[in-house]
Write a protein that holds these residues in place. Structure first.
Motif, PDB file in Angstrom:
ATOM      1  N   LEU A  54       0.830  -1.214   0.000  1.00 37.98           N
ATOM      2  CA  LEU A  54       0.000   0.000   0.000  1.00 37.98           C
ATOM      3  C   LEU A  54       0.865   1.265   0.000  1.00 37.98           C
ATOM      4  CD1 LEU A  54      -2.494  -1.023   2.855  1.00 37.98           C
ATOM      5  CD2 LEU A  54      -2.622  -1.567   0.409  1.00 37.98           C
ATOM      6  N   ILE A  55       0.265   2.372  -0.427  1.00 35.40           N
ATOM      7  CA  ILE A  55       0.960   3.665  -0.369  1.00 35.40           C
ATOM      8  C   ILE A  55       0.617   4.349   0.959  1.00 35.40           C
ATOM      9  CG2 ILE A  55       1.133   5.974  -1.394  1.00 35.40           C
ATOM     10  CD1 ILE A  55       0.518   4.769  -4.105  1.00 35.40           C
ATOM     11  N   VAL A  56       1.646   4.909   1.610  1.00 34.87           N
ATOM     12  CA  VAL A  56       1.428   5.665   2.844  1.00 34.87           C
ATOM     13  C   VAL A  56       1.312   7.153   2.486  1.00 34.87           C
ATOM     14  CG1 VAL A  56       2.487   6.366   5.026  1.00 34.87           C
ATOM     15  CG2 VAL A  56       2.587   3.964   4.295  1.00 34.87           C
ATOM     16  N   HIS A  57       0.242   7.777   2.996  1.00 34.03           N
ATOM     17  CA  HIS A  57       0.009   9.202   2.723  1.00 34.03           C
ATOM     18  C   HIS A  57       0.397  10.015   3.953  1.00 34.03           C
ATOM     19  CE1 HIS A  57      -2.334   7.014  -0.212  1.00 34.03           C
ATOM     20  NE2 HIS A  57      -2.437   8.113  -0.935  1.00 34.03           N
ATOM     21  N   VAL A  58       1.327  10.946   3.774  1.00 34.36           N
ATOM     22  CA  VAL A  58       1.786  11.776   4.894  1.00 34.36           C
ATOM     23  C   VAL A  58       1.385  13.228   4.643  1.00 34.36           C
ATOM     24  CG1 VAL A  58       3.700  10.274   5.595  1.00 34.36           C
ATOM     25  CG2 VAL A  58       4.095  12.018   3.852  1.00 34.36           C
ATOM     26  N   LYS A  59       1.416  14.040   5.745  1.00 34.97           N
ATOM     27  CA  LYS A  59       0.860  15.391   5.607  1.00 34.97           C
ATOM     28  C   LYS A  59       1.824  16.389   4.989  1.00 34.97           C
ATOM     29  CE  LYS A  59       1.718  16.477  10.452  1.00 34.97           C
ATOM     30  NZ  LYS A  59       1.050  16.678  11.727  1.00 34.97           N
ATOM     31  N   MET A  87       2.873  12.222  -7.072  1.00 32.31           N
ATOM     32  CA  MET A  87       4.093  11.448  -7.224  1.00 32.31           C
ATOM     33  C   MET A  87       4.343  10.644  -5.951  1.00 32.31           C
ATOM     34  SD  MET A  87       7.997  12.794  -7.401  1.00 32.31           S
ATOM     35  CE  MET A  87       7.807  13.418  -5.722  1.00 32.31           C
ATOM     36  N   THR A  88       4.573   9.344  -6.122  1.00 32.79           N
ATOM     37  CA  THR A  88       4.857   8.457  -4.991  1.00 32.79           C
ATOM     38  C   THR A  88       6.309   8.039  -5.063  1.00 32.79           C
ATOM     39  OG1 THR A  88       2.580   7.655  -4.900  1.00 32.79           O
ATOM     40  CG2 THR A  88       4.269   6.200  -3.982  1.00 32.79           C
ATOM     41  N   LEU A  89       6.996   8.061  -3.916  1.00 29.36           N
ATOM     42  CA  LEU A  89       8.402   7.640  -3.869  1.00 29.36           C
ATOM     43  C   LEU A  89       8.503   6.307  -3.132  1.00 29.36           C
ATOM     44  CD1 LEU A  89      10.074  11.046  -2.896  1.00 29.36           C
ATOM     45  CD2 LEU A  89       9.924  10.005  -5.184  1.00 29.36           C
ATOM     46  N   ILE A  90       9.294   5.390  -3.680  1.00 29.86           N
ATOM     47  CA  ILE A  90       9.549   4.110  -3.009  1.00 29.86           C
ATOM     48  C   ILE A  90      10.902   4.233  -2.321  1.00 29.86           C
ATOM     49  CG2 ILE A  90       9.823   1.613  -3.307  1.00 29.86           C
ATOM     50  CD1 ILE A  90       7.153   2.363  -4.352  1.00 29.86           C
ATOM     51  N   LEU A  91      10.879   4.142  -0.972  1.00 29.13           N
ATOM     52  CA  LEU A  91      12.094   4.417  -0.191  1.00 29.13           C
ATOM     53  C   LEU A  91      12.333   3.288   0.813  1.00 29.13           C
ATOM     54  CD1 LEU A  91      11.223   8.152   0.540  1.00 29.13           C
ATOM     55  CD2 LEU A  91      12.952   7.309  -1.072  1.00 29.13           C
ATOM     56  N   LEU A 100       2.645  -5.685   6.796  1.00 25.36           N
ATOM     57  CA  LEU A 100       1.397  -5.823   6.034  1.00 25.36           C
ATOM     58  C   LEU A 100       1.302  -4.720   4.977  1.00 25.36           C
ATOM     59  CD1 LEU A 100      -1.456  -6.402   8.636  1.00 25.36           C
ATOM     60  CD2 LEU A 100      -0.885  -7.883   6.692  1.00 25.36           C
ATOM     61  N   ILE A 101       1.676  -3.494   5.393  1.00 32.83           N
ATOM     62  CA  ILE A 101       1.595  -2.340   4.482  1.00 32.83           C
ATOM     63  C   ILE A 101       2.554  -2.516   3.311  1.00 32.83           C
ATOM     64  CG2 ILE A 101       2.097   0.144   4.285  1.00 32.83           C
ATOM     65  CD1 ILE A 101       1.105   0.434   7.178  1.00 32.83           C
ATOM     66  N   THR A 102       3.760  -2.991   3.610  1.00 27.16           N
ATOM     67  CA  THR A 102       4.801  -3.060   2.575  1.00 27.16           C
ATOM     68  C   THR A 102       4.878  -4.439   1.928  1.00 27.16           C
ATOM     69  OG1 THR A 102       6.484  -3.711   4.167  1.00 27.16           O
ATOM     70  CG2 THR A 102       6.188  -1.349   3.821  1.00 27.16           C
ATOM     71  N   ALA A 103       3.955  -5.334   2.299  1.00 26.89           N
ATOM     72  CA  ALA A 103       3.941  -6.714   1.777  1.00 26.89           C
ATOM     73  C   ALA A 103       5.304  -7.373   1.991  1.00 26.89           C
ATOM     74  CB  ALA A 103       3.538  -6.731   0.305  1.00 26.89           C
ATOM     75  N   TYR A 127      -1.212  10.187  12.945  1.00 24.37           N
ATOM     76  CA  TYR A 127      -0.566   9.099  12.198  1.00 24.37           C
ATOM     77  C   TYR A 127      -0.824   9.294  10.712  1.00 24.37           C
ATOM     78  CZ  TYR A 127      -5.441   7.934  13.052  1.00 24.37           C
ATOM     79  OH  TYR A 127      -6.809   8.029  13.167  1.00 24.37           O
ATOM     80  N   PRO A 128       0.077   8.768   9.839  1.00 24.06           N
ATOM     81  CA  PRO A 128      -0.194   8.781   8.397  1.00 24.06           C
ATOM     82  C   PRO A 128      -1.268   7.761   8.029  1.00 24.06           C
ATOM     83  CG  PRO A 128       2.163   8.543   8.851  1.00 24.06           C
ATOM     84  CD  PRO A 128       1.442   8.286  10.141  1.00 24.06           C
ATOM     85  N   LEU A 129      -1.733   7.825   6.792  1.00 28.86           N
ATOM     86  CA  LEU A 129      -2.786   6.924   6.311  1.00 28.86           C
ATOM     87  C   LEU A 129      -2.267   6.032   5.191  1.00 28.86           C
ATOM     88  CD1 LEU A 129      -5.810   9.413   6.105  1.00 28.86           C
ATOM     89  CD2 LEU A 129      -5.472   7.563   7.792  1.00 28.86           C
ATOM     90  N   ALA A 130      -2.445   4.727   5.362  1.00 27.03           N
ATOM     91  CA  ALA A 130      -2.148   3.807   4.264  1.00 27.03           C
ATOM     92  C   ALA A 130      -3.392   3.760   3.386  1.00 27.03           C
ATOM     93  CB  ALA A 130      -1.847   2.420   4.803  1.00 27.03           C
TER      94      ALA A 130
END
Ligand code: TXA
Ligand code: MG
Length: 317
Positions: A54-59, A87-91, A100-103, A127-130
């Motif tokens: 999943l993608i994590v959404h931060v503020k 744009m999503t970054l994979i870090l 679970l979030i990152t499989a 907290y951020p949102l997945a």
């Protein structure tokens, strides 16, 4: 329930429920990243395989370091230039981020959405949102609160109303290999724009096997229920399928020799941004009418046209 109430949305999330989240790209199915219960509900409701992270959404971009570590300089540059945005970054992930979030991957996908309601909500949460896109696995992503409600009905108790998504196609995903950026998924932010900002060409990860780098790159994805074919020559295709009830989807207006029962034009002025913003809503609309086949016109292979063609090509598999 579709609501404008951000405080109420927070109460649901604080209590480990998941919600429909508006963003500028598509709606997400969002939960607290620290709640395994919420994250499990996302996978269950979406019928998403657990291998698909999943993608994590931060503020804000400052929050990157709360989920990621050893961040390449280019990632900071890109965040500075394009966040909030599609744009999503994979870090490399921080150890506290749930597998679970990152499989189970050592990396985490993160972005700051550019949507007023989403940012207001993230701002009052601790907290951020997945959030993956709020559609059942492999179907068309939702670009309105109503699409999300149509998909999940009462099984999703709350959807935050954020209107029509301004961009309408998912974020562009950028990963890193040896600190060098590469494109994992084409999206709303055109690769040309990223390349001209960085002054380098970006390689594309073309991995679409059983264990893809980004399962958004799985070859069948973003699909309407109605079969779809993608063509450069709509007149020829219409002639070929003359015995079928055809729904036609074109970039700009066309005078047709054989009119179709339904013909949707993505942009009267052939503007790619407008076409992208309308694409999924048009596919949802075509899926609701009684037709045998969708014939879609290929977009020009430039900028966002490449992204739209990518989605139409996957929808046609
Ligand atoms: O615009 C968007 O990106 C929307 C909104 C809601 O933010 N979200 C979205 O999520 O499109 P989803 O789950 O439908 O697509 C996320 C993609 C998937 O293809 C997933 O495999 C990939 O991101 N992904 C997530 N974490 C990853 C990781 N650690 N490594 C590689 N790919 C990852
Ligand atoms: Mg998706």
């Amino acid at each position: 329930m579709i609501t404008n109430d951000i405080e109420l949305t927070k109460i649901f999330l604080d209590n480990e429920f998941i919600i429909g989240l508006p963003t500028e790209t598509v709606y997400g199915l969002a939960g607290n990243i620290n709640s395994d219960k919420a994250i499990k509900s996302i996978f269950e409701l979406k019928k998403r395989p657990l291998f698909n992270p999943l993608i994590v959404h931060v503020k804000s971009k400052n929050a990157i370091s709360t989920v990621a570590q050893s961040i390449p300089d280019t990632a900071y540059q890109l965040a500075e230039a394009f966040w909030p945005g599609p744009m999503t970054l994979i870090l490399p992930k921080k150890s506290g981020i749930s597998d679970l979030i990152t499989a189970g991957k050592p990396t985490v996908a993160v972005r700051v959405p550019n949507h007023e309601k989403a940012l207001q909500l993230l701002d009052i949460l601790d907290y951020p949102l997945a959030a993956p896109s709020a559609n059942p696995f492999s179907s068309i992503s939702p670009t309105s609160a109503e699409h999300v409600h149509q998909y999940f009905g009462k099984s999703l108790p709350l959807i935050l109303q954020g209107g029509q998504c301004a961009k309408g196609i998912e974020s562009t995903i950028i990963g890193f290999q040896n600190n060098q950026p590469l494109v994992y998924r084409l999206g709303t932010l055109s690769v040309d724009e990223i390349e001209s900002y960085l002054g380098i060409k970006l390689p594309q990860s073309t991995n679409a096997t059983d264990s893809p780098e980004a399962p958004g790159m799985l070859s069948k994805h973003y699909s309407p229920k109605t079969p779809l074919i993608l063509t450069n020559s709509i007149e020829e295709a219409i002639e070929k399928y003359a015995n079928k009830k055809i729904g036609l989807l074109t970039f700009g207006p066309h005078d047709l020799t054989y009119p179709c029962p339904i013909h949707l034009v993505l942009s009267e002025n052939e503007n790619l941004e407008e076409a992208a913003a309308r694409l999924y809503a048009a596919l949802h609309q075509l899926d609701e009418v009684d037709i045998d086949l969708i014939i879609a016109e290929k977009m020009p292979e430039i900028g966002l046209g490449c992204t739209i063609n990518d989605r139409l090509m996957r929808a046609s598999k």
